[in-house]
Design a protein around this motif. Structure first.
Motif, PDB file in Angstrom:
ATOM      1  N   LYS A   2       1.027  -0.968   0.017  1.00  9.09           N
ATOM      2  CA  LYS A   2      -0.040  -0.016  -0.136  1.00  9.09           C
ATOM      3  C   LYS A   2       0.902   1.258  -0.087  1.00  9.09           C
ATOM      4  CE  LYS A   2      -4.087  -2.074   0.662  1.00  9.09           C
ATOM      5  NZ  LYS A   2      -5.125  -2.222  -0.348  1.00  9.09           N
ATOM      6  N   LYS A   3       0.138   2.190  -0.414  1.00  4.72           N
ATOM      7  CA  LYS A   3       0.926   3.592  -0.229  1.00  4.72           C
ATOM      8  C   LYS A   3      -0.005   4.867   0.136  1.00  4.72           C
ATOM      9  CE  LYS A   3       3.667   4.973  -4.073  1.00  4.72           C
ATOM     10  NZ  LYS A   3       3.872   5.164  -5.040  1.00  4.72           N
ATOM     11  N   ILE A   4       1.034   5.400   1.199  1.00  4.92           N
ATOM     12  CA  ILE A   4       0.250   6.696   1.982  1.00  4.92           C
ATOM     13  C   ILE A   4       0.899   7.861   1.407  1.00  4.92           C
ATOM     14  CG2 ILE A   4      -0.291   7.524   4.315  1.00  4.92           C
ATOM     15  CD1 ILE A   4       0.034   4.611   5.276  1.00  4.92           C
ATOM     16  N   ALA A  37       3.174  -0.901   4.002  1.00  4.38           N
ATOM     17  CA  ALA A  37       2.967   0.298   3.317  1.00  4.38           C
ATOM     18  C   ALA A  37       4.091   1.110   3.107  1.00  4.38           C
ATOM     19  CB  ALA A  37       1.860   1.137   3.827  1.00  4.38           C
ATOM     20  N   LYS A 101      -0.397   6.542  -7.795  1.00 13.22           N
ATOM     21  CA  LYS A 101      -1.431   6.097  -7.089  1.00 13.22           C
ATOM     22  C   LYS A 101      -1.372   5.807  -5.821  1.00 13.22           C
ATOM     23  CE  LYS A 101      -6.012   5.012  -7.625  1.00 13.22           C
ATOM     24  NZ  LYS A 101      -6.212   4.837  -5.977  1.00 13.22           N
ATOM     25  N   TYR A 102      -2.321   6.515  -4.974  1.00 15.71           N
ATOM     26  CA  TYR A 102      -2.097   6.119  -3.346  1.00 15.71           C
ATOM     27  C   TYR A 102      -3.369   5.375  -3.011  1.00 15.71           C
ATOM     28  CZ  TYR A 102       1.939   9.205  -3.606  1.00 15.71           C
ATOM     29  OH  TYR A 102       3.204   9.743  -3.766  1.00 15.71           O
ATOM     30  N   ASP A 103      -3.291   4.841  -1.757  1.00 21.24           N
ATOM     31  CA  ASP A 103      -4.454   4.141  -0.987  1.00 21.24           C
ATOM     32  C   ASP A 103      -4.964   4.987  -0.123  1.00 21.24           C
ATOM     33  OD1 ASP A 103      -4.209   1.394  -2.348  1.00 21.24           O
ATOM     34  OD2 ASP A 103      -2.083   1.833  -1.681  1.00 21.24           O
ATOM     35  N   LEU A 104      -4.049   6.061   0.433  1.00 22.40           N
ATOM     36  CA  LEU A 104      -4.688   6.860   1.588  1.00 22.40           C
ATOM     37  C   LEU A 104      -3.962   8.220   1.400  1.00 22.40           C
ATOM     38  CD1 LEU A 104      -6.239   7.451   4.240  1.00 22.40           C
ATOM     39  CD2 LEU A 104      -4.064   6.311   5.534  1.00 22.40           C
ATOM     40  N   GLN A 125      -8.441  10.478  -6.679  1.00 28.36           N
ATOM     41  CA  GLN A 125      -8.221   9.402  -6.669  1.00 28.36           C
ATOM     42  C   GLN A 125      -9.232   8.449  -5.918  1.00 28.36           C
ATOM     43  OE1 GLN A 125      -3.976   8.170  -5.792  1.00 28.36           O
ATOM     44  NE2 GLN A 125      -3.078   9.962  -6.715  1.00 28.36           N
ATOM     45  N   ILE A 127      -9.999   8.106  -2.961  1.00 31.23           N
ATOM     46  CA  ILE A 127      -9.513   7.206  -1.587  1.00 31.23           C
ATOM     47  C   ILE A 127      -9.675   8.170  -0.514  1.00 31.23           C
ATOM     48  CG2 ILE A 127      -7.672   6.150  -2.951  1.00 31.23           C
ATOM     49  CD1 ILE A 127      -5.675   8.304  -2.203  1.00 31.23           C
ATOM     50  N   LEU A 388      -6.275   1.855   5.642  1.00 28.51           N
ATOM     51  CA  LEU A 388      -5.673   1.018   4.498  1.00 28.51           C
ATOM     52  C   LEU A 388      -6.413  -0.221   4.125  1.00 28.51           C
ATOM     53  CD1 LEU A 388      -1.935   1.238   4.987  1.00 28.51           C
ATOM     54  CD2 LEU A 388      -3.312   2.623   3.210  1.00 28.51           C
TER      55      LEU A 388
END
Length: 388
Positions: A2-4, A37, A101-104, A125, A127, A388
């Motif tokens: 995951k990416k923050i 993440a 692209k991020y998740d949070l 995005q 999110i 997440l």
């Protein structure tokens, strides 16, 4: 993995509450996120004070934590300067994340602008957005903006932005519990109140000796802006207490000249002003001080805030002189012993209490244990990762 995306206008090695809050929080978040993440911090190069200069890399990579520091124009903390600075930050931040692209999105914001940037990115995005609100900007502007024409044009725009941002957010952390009534209108949000806390540098403050002195030193260190209102209290207080006390003012900001003018008008010689210093230097100065001083201007919005200095000062064994109202006043009254507490701008009450005060040093062990930044950061990082 995951990416923050972590947005904060201030980050180490800058000298301000935003930096002191977000630098250790980002590290704790990265530690808890290992193997799950990565965290991209998008911030600025040190810029809080025009008179404080320190170097920092534009890009750092620390395991699963990366830090991007954006160069912004030099400024003197004026309103127009701050708008230009944020415009640069906004534009460059959007460039930095282009194609990612991020998740949070996590955004720590005191002036709404960083929260707005986080909102724009998160909405695009699709999110979650986790906000850390360090000040209620729109509320503050109601007090700060004096020109009715400007106020009538600016406030509706700010209210619309605020409504969009706060209604979209998945979670809002309020740095002061005093903010809670203001946010009751946003009922569908998840709220927490993770406050500022005591940093490790202040956890082992050395024991002071209660020596008799010809001149006691009262120290203020931090921003010298309209929000602090030092020009409304220091010149008159310095004149009234005379040479038994010396005020040491360390910092810079948009209202510094007002303070200097006030000192000149009163003709006082017991006030020394110095530029901002590093935290290590500041600790040494605190050790040599007799009182630690805090003041907020008499604005309605400031009745909701809880200044980070409360935690810094409370970690010492020095008596605290605090001119604050509302939530900060009740918090200090409840949690901090050995203090002189008065309402903003009430010079007579402050001086009266100071004149009748019997000097003593007192270590605040319960306060230290309860408000360690380390404990607060661990809980807050866990809360952030739950999205997440």
């Amino acid at each position: 993995m995951k990416k923050i995306l972590y947005l904060t206008f201030y980050f180490e090695p800058d000298l301000c509450a935003g930096s002191f809050r977000n630098s250790p929080l980002a590290k704790e978040l990265a530690e808890q996120a290992k193997g799950k993440a990565t965290i991209d911090v998008v911030t600025t190069l040190p810029n809080r004070y025009s008179t404080f200069h320190t170097s920092a890399p534009a890009y750092e990579e620390r395991d699963n934590l990366t830090i991007h520091r954006i160069i912004i124009p030099k400024h003197k903390s004026g309103f127009a300067d701050q708008i230009k600075s944020f415009q640069r930050y906004y534009k460059e931040a959007k460039k930095l994340i282009r194609g990612k692209k991020y998740d949070l999105v996590f955004a720590s914001s005191s002036r709404l602008f960083t929260a707005y940037l986080g909102y724009k990115i998160a909405r695009k995005q699709r999110i979650p957005l986790y906000l850390d609100i360090r000040d209620i900007f729109t509320d503050t502007m109601k007090d700060v903006l004096k020109n009715k024409f400007i106020k009538s044009g600016v406030l509706p725009v700010l209210n619309t932005i605020e409504s969009n941002v706060f209604n979209y957010a998945s979670h809002i952390n309020l740095i002061s519990a005093g903010f809670s009534p203001y946010f009751e209108k946003y009922k569908r949000k998840q709220y927490t109140t993770y406050s500022n806390g005591i940093d490790p540098e202040f956890m082992n403050f050395p024991k002071s000796e209660s020596l008799q002195k010809e001149q006691r030193i009262i120290t203020y260190a931090g921003n010298i802006g309209e929000g602090q209102g030092l020009h409304k209290i220091i010149p008159k207080a310095a004149k009234m207490v005379g040479n038994e006390y010396k005020f040491l003012i360390i910092g810079d900001g948009g209202a510094k000249q007002k303070l200097i003018d006030g000192l000149n008008d009163e003709g006082v010689s017991n006030v020394e002003m110095r530029p901002p210093v590093s935290r290590n230097e500041l600790l040494a100065i605190y050790e040599q001080s007799d009182f630690l001083f805090l003041h907020l201007n008499d604005y309605e919005a400031f009745k909701k805030v809880l200044p980070s200095k409360v935690f810094e000062f409370g970690a010492s064994d020095k008596p605290i002189i605090a001119g604050v109202a509302g939530y900060a006043n009740s918090f200090i009254a409840e949690h901090i012993s050995n203090k002189i507490l008065f309402l903003p701008g009430d010079v007579n009450d402050m001086v009266s209490q100071l004149n009748s005060y019997t000097y003593t040093n007192e270590h605040r062990n319960d306060f230290l244990e309860k408000f360690k930044r380390e404990h607060i950061n661990k809980e807050m990082a866990t809360s952030i990762l739950s999205y997440l």
